[in-house]
Design a protein around this motif. Structure first.
Motif, PDB file in Angstrom:
ATOM      1  N   SER A   5      35.163  54.005  43.328  1.00 17.92           N
ATOM      2  CA  SER A   5      35.556  54.061  41.926  1.00 17.92           C
ATOM      3  C   SER A   5      36.099  55.444  41.613  1.00 17.92           C
ATOM      4  O   SER A   5      35.851  56.402  42.351  1.00 17.92           O
ATOM      5  N   GLY A   7      35.216  57.651  39.518  1.00 13.45           N
ATOM      6  CA  GLY A   7      34.161  58.656  39.390  1.00 13.45           C
ATOM      7  C   GLY A   7      33.668  59.149  40.732  1.00 13.45           C
ATOM      8  O   GLY A   7      33.482  60.347  40.951  1.00 13.45           O
ATOM      9  N   TRP A   8      33.470  58.218  41.671  1.00 13.18           N
ATOM     10  CA  TRP A   8      33.018  58.593  43.000  1.00 13.18           C
ATOM     11  C   TRP A   8      34.095  59.355  43.761  1.00 13.18           C
ATOM     12  O   TRP A   8      33.801  60.226  44.582  1.00 13.18           O
TER      13      TRP A   8
END
Length: 214
Positions: A5, A7-8
């Protein structure tokens, strides 16, 4: 490559930058042990980062570098207590060799023993050698009654994590051969390490009782 994702992905990129920063920081270290250790940490972070990304050539490179650092760290840590690692050479306290060492490291010496300016008239001096390299020096004088008073105990920054001065005090036996029974450290030493090499705290001084010369 693992599908992450957004964010990751940001977090992973931060890990990559941290790993690169640690590797760069390791190359700026003057102390051998810290250089090896920090570089190992940086390599392991790069293995994680590039492994997630699937960049296998970079993973392989950092695995090899990490193994090299583990081998080097093992050798360094084993060698720090090996009498064959260092040699002790007595030199004139007022001679040019010790004078050159003191002049070269004058500011660094002042950081750790700010009151030391020059060896006393009756001082004895010893250089600590690692191969052909001078890694430290010890200056003492006879206080009487078998007591050697340390005037200077200096180790170059590169070898400071390995406490090579202990080879003068303990393993080399040179002081015991001169008839000394006790070594007393100066009270004004900044960040003293004597408790790590067998000295005992007595009042405001560190003191080492020597084993008799064989």
């Amino acid at each position: 490559m693992i599908d992450l994702s957004p964010g990751w992905q940001v977090a992973l990129e931060a890990v990559g930058w941290i790993g690169s920063g640690v590797v760069v920081w390791s190359m700026m270290q003057q102390r051998i042990l810290r250089l090896r250790l920090y570089n190992l940490v940086g390599c392991l972070i790069q293995v994680l980062y590039n492994g997630v990304l699937g960049v296998w050539p970079v993973v392989a490179l950092n695995v090899v570098l990490a193994v090299v650092q583990v081998v080097n760290l093992t050798r360094l840590l084993r060698g720090r207590d090996d009498p064959a690692t260092y040699a002790v050479a007595g030199v004139p306290a007022d001679g040019p060799l010790l004078g050159q060492v003191l002049e070269r490291h004058r500011e660094d010496v002042a950081r750790f023993q700010p009151t030391f300016t020059a060896p006393s008239r009756d001082a004895e001096a010893y250089l600590v050698m690692s191969g052909d390299e001078v890694v430290g020096c010890v200056v003492v004088h006879d206080e009487g009654d078998g007591v050697a008073q340390i005037e200077l105990d200096y180790v170059t920054e590169r070898y400071r994590d390995f406490t090579p001065g202990q080879f003068v005090f303990r393993r080399s036996g040179v002081l015991a051969e001169q008839g000394y029974r006790t070594v007393v450290a100066p009270s004004d030493t900044v960040d003293p390490y004597y408790g790590q090499i067998g000295f005992e705290r007595r009042g405001d001084r560190y003191v080492l009782d020597l084993e008799p010369a064989a």
